[in-house]
Design an enzyme around this catalytic site. Structure first.
Site, PDB file in Angstrom:
ATOM      1  N   ARG A  56      61.193 131.493  61.898  1.00  0.00           N
ATOM      2  CA  ARG A  56      62.048 130.384  61.454  1.00  0.00           C
ATOM      3  C   ARG A  56      63.500 130.760  61.651  1.00  0.00           C
ATOM      4  O   ARG A  56      63.942 131.818  61.221  1.00  0.00           O
ATOM      5  CB  ARG A  56      61.830 130.109  59.961  1.00  0.00           C
ATOM      6  N   ASP A  91      57.553 140.492  55.572  1.00  0.00           N
ATOM      7  CA  ASP A  91      58.224 141.719  55.127  1.00  0.00           C
ATOM      8  C   ASP A  91      57.342 142.500  54.155  1.00  0.00           C
ATOM      9  O   ASP A  91      57.266 143.735  54.222  1.00  0.00           O
ATOM     10  CB  ASP A  91      59.557 141.381  54.454  1.00  0.00           C
TER      11      ASP A  91
HETATM   12  C1  PRP Z   1      57.098 132.647  57.593  1.00  0.00           C
HETATM   13  C2  PRP Z   1      55.631 132.370  57.326  1.00  0.00           C
HETATM   14  C3  PRP Z   1      55.388 131.135  58.136  1.00  0.00           C
HETATM   15  C4  PRP Z   1      56.695 130.402  58.023  1.00  0.00           C
HETATM   16  C5  PRP Z   1      56.531 129.293  57.044  1.00  0.00           C
HETATM   17  O1  PRP Z   1      57.285 133.252  58.807  1.00  0.00           O
HETATM   18  O2  PRP Z   1      54.796 133.430  57.657  1.00  0.00           O
HETATM   19  O3  PRP Z   1      55.070 131.386  59.489  1.00  0.00           O
HETATM   20  O4  PRP Z   1      57.665 131.335  57.559  1.00  0.00           O
HETATM   21  O5  PRP Z   1      57.665 128.534  56.969  1.00  0.00           O
HETATM   22  P1  PRP Z   1      57.710 127.010  57.435  1.00  0.00           P
HETATM   23  O6  PRP Z   1      56.518 126.339  56.815  1.00  0.00           O
HETATM   24  O7  PRP Z   1      59.004 126.532  56.831  1.00  0.00           O
HETATM   25  O8  PRP Z   1      57.728 126.933  58.914  1.00  0.00           O
HETATM   26  P2  PRP Z   1      58.718 133.807  59.283  1.00  0.00           P
HETATM   27  O9  PRP Z   1      59.422 132.756  60.085  1.00  0.00           O
HETATM   28  O10 PRP Z   1      59.454 134.359  58.113  1.00  0.00           O
HETATM   29  O11 PRP Z   1      58.311 134.927  60.321  1.00  0.00           O
HETATM   30  P3  PRP Z   1      57.560 136.320  60.037  1.00  0.00           P
HETATM   31  O12 PRP Z   1      56.131 135.987  59.650  1.00  0.00           O
HETATM   32  O13 PRP Z   1      57.649 136.992  61.366  1.00  0.00           O
HETATM   33  O14 PRP Z   1      58.281 137.059  58.956  1.00  0.00           O
HETATM   34  N1  URA Z   2      57.990 132.337  54.534  1.00  0.00           N
HETATM   35  C1  URA Z   2      57.710 133.299  53.622  1.00  0.00           C
HETATM   36  O1  URA Z   2      57.272 134.396  53.984  1.00  0.00           O
HETATM   37  N2  URA Z   2      57.937 133.034  52.335  1.00  0.00           N
HETATM   38  C2  URA Z   2      58.407 131.854  51.916  1.00  0.00           C
HETATM   39  O2  URA Z   2      58.577 131.663  50.699  1.00  0.00           O
HETATM   40  C3  URA Z   2      58.699 130.863  52.868  1.00  0.00           C
HETATM   41  C4  URA Z   2      58.467 131.132  54.183  1.00  0.00           C
END
Ligand code: PRP
Ligand code: URA
Length: 213
Positions: free
Chosen positions: A108, A207
């Site tokens: 995101r 994370d």
């Molecule tokens: C997080 C989570 C989802 C997304 C959800 O990923 O694992 O994929 O955010 O958010 P949304 O519904 O608003 O799209 P992130 O973008 O943080 O990537 P990561 O898993 O690599 O940390």
């Molecule tokens: N992605 C996450 O990992 N946590 C949240 O709360 C929202 C998006």
């Protein structure tokens, strides 16, 4: 929140118990990873009550021969949304060890909260399989919607999406954008904060799974 025919929110006491530990900021990375896997296995058991491709098979017991219904070979593909969805893969592999795995990479944008696709590799023949798309967090719903769009462009017709924690906004967005997709959420949280994080949530799932910041 409006009720949707294509959404199941489990609210199961066993799963909620594990989610309470998952949320705790003191839970270690190891325990967090294990809990995500365990919750995913429990969710898969429930989500696959319907819509699983099956075949009839003849089985000979020590006493007689009978017809049995079994899950069709190679019928299921697991597709995690990277990174956090990776944490859910083993929880399904425990049940279907030979399931092929596709990967969709999305992150995101921190300012706009819009998902950006950076990777996609899907198994051959995925269009004929039941696709279990997984991501522990369903926040705005942007990542899940884009991942489903991508799977549909590849011809997938039988898609189930599983998220452990969902915000009302995200659940509604995915349910309305993709009424043909079955959505399974373990628990629905209150709201998103101004940075698009789920409240009370569990923080950043990626994370916490991988020890990054
Ligand atoms: C997080 C989570 C989802 C997304 C959800 O990923 O694992 O994929 O955010 O958010 P949304 O519904 O608003 O799209 P992130 O973008 O943080 O990537 P990561 O898993 O690599 O940390
Ligand atoms: N992605 C996450 O990992 N946590 C949240 O709360 C929202 C998006």
């Amino acid at each position: 929140m409006k009720q949707y025919d294509n959404v199941v929110i489990f609210n199961h006491p066993l799963i909620n118990h594990k989610i309470a530990i998952l949320r705790d900021e003191k839970t270690s990375m190891k325990e967090f990873r294990e809990l995500i896997e365990e919750i995913t296995t429990l969710m898969t058991y429930e989500a696959l009550k319907e819509g699983v491709p099956t075949v009839e098979k003849t089985v000979t017991t020590p006493l007689e021969t009978c017809q049995q219904t079994v899950v069709a070979d190679n019928a299921i593909a697991i597709v995690p949304i990277l990174r956090a969805g990776l944490g859910m893969v083993n929880g399904i592999h425990v049940l279907f060890p030979s399931a092929r795995v596709g990967h969709i990479g999305m992150y995101r944008d921190e300012e706009t909260l819009e998902p950006k696709e950076y990777y996609c590799k899907l198994p051959d023949g995925i269009e004929n399989k039941l696709v279990l798309l997984v991501d522990p967090m369903l926040a705005t719903g942007g990542s899940a919607c884009d991942a489903i769009d991508l799977l549909k462009k590849r011809g997938c017709k039988n898609i189930k999406f599983m998220a452990i924690i969902g915000a009302p906004e995200g659940i509604s967005k995915v349910a309305e954008s993709h009424p043909d997709v079955n959505i399974y959420v373990s628990t629905q949280d209150r709201q998103l904060n101004e940075n698009g994080y789920i409240l009370p949530g569990l923080g950043d799932a990626g994370d916490r799974l991988f020890g990054t910041k």
